[in-house]
Design a protein around this motif. Structure first.
Motif, PDB file in Angstrom:
ATOM      1  N   VAL A 144      -2.349  -7.207  10.162  1.00 51.64           N
ATOM      2  CA  VAL A 144      -2.283  -5.941   9.445  1.00 51.64           C
ATOM      3  C   VAL A 144      -3.672  -5.311   9.509  1.00 51.64           C
ATOM      4  O   VAL A 144      -4.658  -5.940   9.117  1.00 51.64           O
ATOM      5  CB  VAL A 144      -1.841  -6.144   7.984  1.00 51.64           C
ATOM      6  CG1 VAL A 144      -1.893  -4.841   7.222  1.00 51.64           C
ATOM      7  CG2 VAL A 144      -0.430  -6.728   7.938  1.00 51.64           C
ATOM      8  N   VAL A 145      -3.741  -4.106  10.002  1.00 54.24           N
ATOM      9  CA  VAL A 145      -5.020  -3.438  10.225  1.00 54.24           C
ATOM     10  C   VAL A 145      -5.207  -2.305   9.229  1.00 54.24           C
ATOM     11  O   VAL A 145      -4.325  -1.456   9.061  1.00 54.24           O
ATOM     12  CB  VAL A 145      -5.095  -2.881  11.666  1.00 54.24           C
ATOM     13  CG1 VAL A 145      -6.428  -2.179  11.892  1.00 54.24           C
ATOM     14  CG2 VAL A 145      -4.907  -4.002  12.679  1.00 54.24           C
ATOM     15  N   LEU A 146      -6.349  -2.315   8.551  1.00 52.08           N
ATOM     16  CA  LEU A 146      -6.710  -1.166   7.722  1.00 52.08           C
ATOM     17  C   LEU A 146      -7.200  -0.061   8.645  1.00 52.08           C
ATOM     18  O   LEU A 146      -8.203  -0.221   9.334  1.00 52.08           O
ATOM     19  CB  LEU A 146      -7.830  -1.528   6.737  1.00 52.08           C
ATOM     20  CG  LEU A 146      -7.574  -2.612   5.694  1.00 52.08           C
ATOM     21  CD1 LEU A 146      -8.744  -2.674   4.725  1.00 52.08           C
ATOM     22  CD2 LEU A 146      -6.287  -2.360   4.942  1.00 52.08           C
ATOM     23  N   SER A 173       0.608   8.356   6.035  1.00 49.68           N
ATOM     24  CA  SER A 173       0.827   6.966   5.616  1.00 49.68           C
ATOM     25  C   SER A 173       0.608   6.754   4.123  1.00 49.68           C
ATOM     26  O   SER A 173       0.651   5.607   3.651  1.00 49.68           O
ATOM     27  CB  SER A 173      -0.096   6.029   6.402  1.00 49.68           C
ATOM     28  OG  SER A 173      -1.459   6.234   6.048  1.00 49.68           O
ATOM     29  N   VAL A 174       0.369   7.825   3.369  1.00 50.39           N
ATOM     30  CA  VAL A 174       0.129   7.693   1.929  1.00 50.39           C
ATOM     31  C   VAL A 174       1.353   7.095   1.238  1.00 50.39           C
ATOM     32  O   VAL A 174       2.487   7.525   1.457  1.00 50.39           O
ATOM     33  CB  VAL A 174      -0.231   9.055   1.306  1.00 50.39           C
ATOM     34  CG1 VAL A 174      -0.131   9.012  -0.216  1.00 50.39           C
ATOM     35  CG2 VAL A 174      -1.632   9.471   1.727  1.00 50.39           C
ATOM     36  N   SER A 207      -0.534   2.785   9.230  1.00 48.55           N
ATOM     37  CA  SER A 207       0.703   2.021   9.254  1.00 48.55           C
ATOM     38  C   SER A 207       0.582   0.820  10.172  1.00 48.55           C
ATOM     39  O   SER A 207      -0.170   0.827  11.143  1.00 48.55           O
ATOM     40  CB  SER A 207       1.867   2.900   9.719  1.00 48.55           C
ATOM     41  OG  SER A 207       2.046   4.010   8.847  1.00 48.55           O
ATOM     42  N   SER A 208       1.335  -0.233   9.842  1.00 50.90           N
ATOM     43  CA  SER A 208       1.411  -1.428  10.675  1.00 50.90           C
ATOM     44  C   SER A 208       2.872  -1.826  10.786  1.00 50.90           C
ATOM     45  O   SER A 208       3.557  -1.986   9.763  1.00 50.90           O
ATOM     46  CB  SER A 208       0.599  -2.569  10.053  1.00 50.90           C
ATOM     47  OG  SER A 208       0.702  -3.745  10.821  1.00 50.90           O
TER      48      SER A 208
END
Length: 235
Positions: free
Chosen positions: A222-224, A110-111, A135-136
């Protein structure tokens, strides 16, 4: 927008035996009375030694919890830096040992290339310093940097300086305290030699950078979802 905890874990590594093989060339000689050839047989003695058992820990269970944050903090066209969160990183061994730490990005897919460099304004923080935030809705959320905070570390109650190595063999003082995925980290008193410690402790900080809002799907939470493993190696 809901920003949930970014997770950073430091599982205890499997205990790896250190093999020290000492060959003692003992020669047993048998000589006949007066005449006859001598004969000999070699003997090899092998010694197996195990390193001191070391346990790494992070305070707070290794979780940097940002709770709930409103999407209004995200500005169009901008990468948003969240406040850094610090936790205590410590290593405790049952006898003095030399060890290094390698940090593995569990969300490397996901970078977002260049995101940490742009978000921090530090062009030296290339993508080896850029850890993925997951990712979201199929879109990369952002990235974060990790730092071993300079001046905070002590080994056996004495100041310990951060050192880095590309191969675990050749060590130099770390150029900065930002963690690179390409390097191993250890501690010492300076120069090119790491030190053996029974107890090492200091601060580790994480700082997330959230992607530009136009690159995210803000119709849902949106989740970290950052996840990194601190892997301990014996030197």
């Amino acid at each position: 927008m809901r920003l949930l905890p970014a997770h950073f874990s430091s599982p205890s590594p499997a205990r790896r035996p250190f093999i020290a093989r000492a060959a003692l060339a003992l020669t047993l000689t048998a000589t006949g009375a007066g005449v006859g050839a001598a004969s000999s047989v070699p003997m090899e003695v092998s010694v197996t030694m195990t390193p001191a058992a070391c346990t790494p820990t992070l305070s707070g269970g290794g979780v940097a919890d940002y709770g709930l944050m409103n999407a209004a903090i995200l500005k169009p066209g901008q990468i948003t830096a969240l406040p850094a969160i610090s936790m205590v990183f410590s290593v405790n061994c049952d006898a003095a040992a030399k060890f290094s730490v390698l940090v593995i990005d569990n969300r490397t897919a996901s970078v977002v290339p260049g995101l940490v460099a742009m978000g921090s304004g530090n062009g030296a923080l290339g993508d080896d310093y850029n850890f993925g935030l997951g990712s979201s809705a199929g879109r990369s959320v952002g990235g974060y940097s990790i730092r071993f905070v300079t001046g905070s570390y002590t080994g056996d109650y004495q100041p310990a300086l951060l050192m880095s190595s590309p191969d675990g063999l050749n060590w130099t003082s770390a150029a900065n305290n930002a963690v690179s995925k390409r390097l191993q980290y250890s501690w010492g008193t300076g120069g090119a030699t790491t030190e053996a410690y029974r107890a090492l402790s200091g601060s580790l900080s994480v700082q997330p950078y959230v992607n530009k809002p136009e690159n995210l799907s803000l119709s849902n939470d949106v989740v970290l979802d950052g996840s990194a493993t601190l892997e301990l190696h014996y030197l």
